[in-house]
Design a protein around this motif. Structure first.
Motif, short mmCIF file in Angstrom:
data_model
loop_
_atom_site.label_atom_id
_atom_site.label_comp_id
_atom_site.label_asym_id
_atom_site.label_seq_id
_atom_site.Cartn_x
_atom_site.Cartn_y
_atom_site.Cartn_z
N MET A 1 16.11 -12.14 -20.58
CA MET A 1 17.33 -11.67 -21.52
C MET A 1 17.08 -12.26 -22.85
O MET A 1 17.07 -13.46 -23.22
CB MET A 1 18.51 -12.13 -20.89
N SER A 2 17.32 -11.43 -24.03
CA SER A 2 17.08 -11.86 -25.43
C SER A 2 18.34 -12.16 -25.95
O SER A 2 19.50 -11.42 -25.60
CB SER A 2 16.31 -10.82 -26.28
N VAL A 3 18.48 -13.17 -26.73
CA VAL A 3 19.65 -13.65 -27.39
C VAL A 3 19.69 -13.17 -28.85
O VAL A 3 18.62 -13.55 -29.48
CB VAL A 3 19.94 -15.11 -27.27
N ASP A 4 20.73 -12.57 -29.36
CA ASP A 4 20.81 -12.22 -30.71
C ASP A 4 21.09 -13.26 -31.58
O ASP A 4 22.25 -14.19 -31.34
CB ASP A 4 22.08 -11.28 -30.97
N SER A 5 20.21 -13.79 -32.45
CA SER A 5 20.12 -14.92 -33.37
C SER A 5 20.81 -14.53 -34.60
O SER A 5 20.70 -15.44 -35.47
CB SER A 5 18.81 -15.44 -33.38
N GLY A 6 21.46 -13.52 -34.71
CA GLY A 6 22.00 -13.13 -36.19
C GLY A 6 21.03 -12.38 -36.98
O GLY A 6 20.07 -11.56 -36.64
N PRO A 7 21.45 -12.07 -38.25
CA PRO A 7 20.58 -11.46 -39.23
C PRO A 7 19.46 -11.83 -39.37
O PRO A 7 19.11 -13.30 -39.32
CB PRO A 7 21.42 -11.38 -40.47
N ARG A 8 18.26 -11.10 -39.47
CA ARG A 8 16.89 -11.74 -39.65
C ARG A 8 16.75 -11.30 -41.29
O ARG A 8 17.17 -10.77 -41.95
CB ARG A 8 15.76 -10.93 -38.89
N LYS A 9 15.66 -12.35 -41.69
CA LYS A 9 15.11 -12.43 -43.10
C LYS A 9 14.08 -11.21 -43.23
O LYS A 9 12.97 -10.97 -42.38
CB LYS A 9 14.49 -13.78 -43.53
N VAL A 10 14.38 -10.63 -44.21
CA VAL A 10 13.46 -9.48 -44.66
C VAL A 10 12.73 -9.66 -46.10
O VAL A 10 13.38 -10.43 -46.94
CB VAL A 10 13.96 -8.04 -44.44
N ASP A 11 11.70 -8.62 -46.28
CA ASP A 11 11.18 -8.65 -47.74
C ASP A 11 11.94 -7.46 -48.47
O ASP A 11 12.65 -6.73 -47.82
CB ASP A 11 9.82 -8.62 -47.80
N ALA A 12 11.73 -7.48 -49.72
CA ALA A 12 12.30 -6.47 -50.54
C ALA A 12 11.97 -5.01 -50.21
O ALA A 12 12.87 -4.10 -50.03
CB ALA A 12 12.04 -6.67 -52.13
N GLY A 13 10.66 -4.91 -49.75
CA GLY A 13 10.29 -3.51 -49.40
C GLY A 13 11.04 -3.03 -48.08
O GLY A 13 11.43 -1.62 -47.97
N TYR A 14 11.19 -3.94 -47.18
CA TYR A 14 11.81 -3.44 -45.88
C TYR A 14 13.42 -3.16 -46.37
O TYR A 14 13.91 -2.40 -45.87
CB TYR A 14 11.67 -4.41 -44.90
N ALA A 15 13.87 -3.98 -47.19
CA ALA A 15 15.35 -3.72 -47.65
C ALA A 15 15.59 -2.58 -48.34
O ALA A 15 16.74 -2.21 -48.05
CB ALA A 15 15.85 -5.16 -48.33
N ILE A 16 14.73 -2.18 -49.14
CA ILE A 16 15.05 -0.92 -49.81
C ILE A 16 14.95 0.07 -49.01
O ILE A 16 15.62 1.10 -49.01
CB ILE A 16 14.15 -0.82 -51.04
N GLU A 17 14.10 -0.19 -47.94
CA GLU A 17 14.13 1.11 -47.18
C GLU A 17 15.15 1.34 -46.14
O GLU A 17 15.76 2.38 -45.76
CB GLU A 17 12.83 0.95 -46.18
N TYR A 18 15.71 0.29 -45.64
CA TYR A 18 17.07 -0.15 -45.17
C TYR A 18 18.12 0.58 -45.88
O TYR A 18 18.89 1.59 -45.37
CB TYR A 18 17.34 -1.27 -44.47
N LEU A 19 18.19 0.09 -47.26
CA LEU A 19 19.59 0.80 -48.09
C LEU A 19 19.13 2.34 -48.11
O LEU A 19 20.34 3.18 -48.42
CB LEU A 19 19.16 -0.02 -49.37
N GLN A 20 18.07 2.61 -48.16
CA GLN A 20 17.73 4.19 -48.62
C GLN A 20 18.18 4.82 -47.20
O GLN A 20 18.78 6.24 -47.33
CB GLN A 20 16.52 4.66 -49.04
N GLU A 21 17.85 4.43 -46.10
CA GLU A 21 18.47 4.90 -44.77
C GLU A 21 19.75 4.91 -44.43
O GLU A 21 20.38 5.38 -43.43
CB GLU A 21 17.52 4.52 -43.67
N HIS A 22 20.46 3.99 -45.02
CA HIS A 22 21.91 3.74 -44.76
C HIS A 22 22.60 3.43 -46.27
O HIS A 22 22.73 2.73 -46.69
CB HIS A 22 21.90 2.21 -44.14
N PRO A 23 22.85 4.59 -46.64
CA PRO A 23 23.42 4.82 -47.98
C PRO A 23 25.00 4.12 -48.02
O PRO A 23 25.48 3.90 -49.32
CB PRO A 23 23.54 6.46 -48.31
N GLU A 24 25.59 3.73 -46.95
CA GLU A 24 26.82 3.05 -46.97
C GLU A 24 26.47 1.67 -47.07
O GLU A 24 27.45 0.81 -47.46
CB GLU A 24 27.69 3.34 -45.79
N ALA A 25 25.43 1.08 -47.00
CA ALA A 25 24.96 -0.54 -47.03
C ALA A 25 24.99 -0.57 -48.46
O ALA A 25 24.63 -0.02 -49.46
CB ALA A 25 23.72 -0.39 -46.45
#
Length: 84
Positions: A1-25
Motif C-alpha cells: 500500500m503506497s502512502v501519499d507523501s504530498g506534492p512532488r518536486k518537478v522541473d520547469a519542463g514538466y510544470a509547463i506541460e501540467y499548466l498547459q494541460e490544466h488551464p485552471e492551474a
C-alpha cells in the motif's frame, strides 16, 4: 500500500506541460517557495513543487503571464496565456 507523501518536486519542463494541460492551474511563489496550484483561484493548494531555479526558468517562459492584483499579499501568480 503506497502512502501519499504530498506534492512532488518537478522541473520547469514538466510544470509547463501540467499548466498547459490544466488551464485552471497556476504557478504561485512567495517567500517560502514556489508551487503549482491546481486552481489559480485557490493558491494555497499545492499540486507540484519547484526548486527556486526551476521556478525562475518557468517564470521566464513566454507561454505564461503574471497575474496582477491577487488576494494574497506577498504572493505572485503566473498562468498560461490565452492564445487567440
Amino acid at each position: 500500500m503506497s502512502v501519499d507523501s504530498g506534492p512532488r518536486k518537478v522541473d520547469a519542463g514538466y510544470a509547463i506541460e501540467y499548466l498547459q494541460e490544466h488551464p485552471e492551474a497556476g504557478l504561485c511563489c512567495d517567500d517560502r517557495g514556489c508551487w503549482i496550484t491546481p486552481n489559480a483561484n485557490e493558491t494555497d493548494r499545492q499540486a507540484l513543487l519547484l526548486e527556486a531555479t526551476e521556478a525562475e526558468r518557468l517564470k521566464d517562459d513566454p507561454r505564461l503571464r503574471l497575474v496582477s492584483g491577487i488576494a494574497h499579499a506577498g504572493r505572485s501568480l503566473w498562468v498560461v496565456r490565452r492564445m487567440t
